[in-house]
Scaffold this motif. Structure first.
Motif, PDB file in Angstrom:
ATOM      1  N   UNK A 133       0.862  -1.181   0.000  1.00  0.00           N
ATOM      2  CA  UNK A 133       0.000   0.000   0.000  1.00  0.00           C
ATOM      3  C   UNK A 133       0.898   1.231   0.000  1.00  0.00           C
ATOM      4  N   UNK A 134       0.551   2.181  -0.847  1.00  0.00           N
ATOM      5  CA  UNK A 134       1.330   3.404  -0.949  1.00  0.00           C
ATOM      6  C   UNK A 134       0.366   4.578  -0.862  1.00  0.00           C
ATOM      7  N   UNK A 147       5.579  10.130   0.902  1.00  0.00           N
ATOM      8  CA  UNK A 147       5.016   8.814   0.598  1.00  0.00           C
ATOM      9  C   UNK A 147       5.151   7.920   1.821  1.00  0.00           C
ATOM     10  N   UNK A 148       4.139   7.104   2.037  1.00  0.00           N
ATOM     11  CA  UNK A 148       4.173   6.091   3.094  1.00  0.00           C
ATOM     12  C   UNK A 148       3.860   4.750   2.447  1.00  0.00           C
ATOM     13  N   UNK A 149       4.764   3.788   2.625  1.00  0.00           N
ATOM     14  CA  UNK A 149       4.593   2.445   2.067  1.00  0.00           C
ATOM     15  C   UNK A 149       4.343   1.462   3.204  1.00  0.00           C
ATOM     16  N   UNK A 150       3.483   0.500   2.953  1.00  0.00           N
ATOM     17  CA  UNK A 150       3.174  -0.535   3.929  1.00  0.00           C
ATOM     18  C   UNK A 150       3.116  -1.880   3.223  1.00  0.00           C
ATOM     19  N   UNK A 170       5.608  -3.987   7.638  1.00  0.00           N
ATOM     20  CA  UNK A 170       6.841  -3.220   7.450  1.00  0.00           C
ATOM     21  C   UNK A 170       6.460  -1.921   6.750  1.00  0.00           C
ATOM     22  N   UNK A 171       6.918  -0.818   7.334  1.00  0.00           N
ATOM     23  CA  UNK A 171       6.583   0.501   6.812  1.00  0.00           C
ATOM     24  C   UNK A 171       7.844   1.252   6.408  1.00  0.00           C
ATOM     25  N   UNK A 208       9.909   5.713  -4.363  1.00  0.00           N
ATOM     26  CA  UNK A 208      11.161   4.952  -4.433  1.00  0.00           C
ATOM     27  C   UNK A 208      11.906   5.023  -3.110  1.00  0.00           C
ATOM     28  N   UNK A 209      11.918   6.191  -2.502  1.00  0.00           N
ATOM     29  CA  UNK A 209      12.606   6.342  -1.217  1.00  0.00           C
ATOM     30  C   UNK A 209      11.887   5.584  -0.111  1.00  0.00           C
ATOM     31  N   UNK A 210      10.568   5.571  -0.135  1.00  0.00           N
ATOM     32  CA  UNK A 210       9.808   4.807   0.857  1.00  0.00           C
ATOM     33  C   UNK A 210      10.056   3.308   0.679  1.00  0.00           C
TER      34      UNK A 210
END
Length: 92
Positions: A12-13, A24-27, A36-37, A61-63
């Protein structure tokens, strides 16, 4: 006989944006229940044109890079626990 099993993970982004910044927040939820986030940030230089998609790509990309690092740490911890030795990641 070898049995192949298809496994899938969903990422999930989410993005928060204004005219000059993108966060951006990635999960990633793993099959063992671990979440993992990772977080990423991008800022637009004042002379650059406003291209929100590019800011999203950089921040995403950084997330995902942060997720990668945390996932490697988790995997190596599991290898170490199972083997009783210290594992070392291979640089790609």
């Amino acid at each position: 006989m070898t049995v192949n099993t298809a496994v899938g993970w969903h990422i999930e982004m989410e993005f928060q944006e204004d005219t000059h910044h993108t966060r951006a927040a990635a999960l990633v939820r793993l099959p063992d229940g671990t979440e993992i986030r990772g977080h990423g940030y991008a800022s637009r230089h004042p002379v650059d044109s406003n291209q929100p998609r590019v800011g999203e790509e950089v921040a995403a990309a950084r997330a995902l890079h942060e997720v990668e690092q945390r996932l490697l740490t988790k995997a190596h911890g599991e290898i170490d626990a199972a083997s009783g030795r210290t594992s070392h990641p291979i640089a790609v």
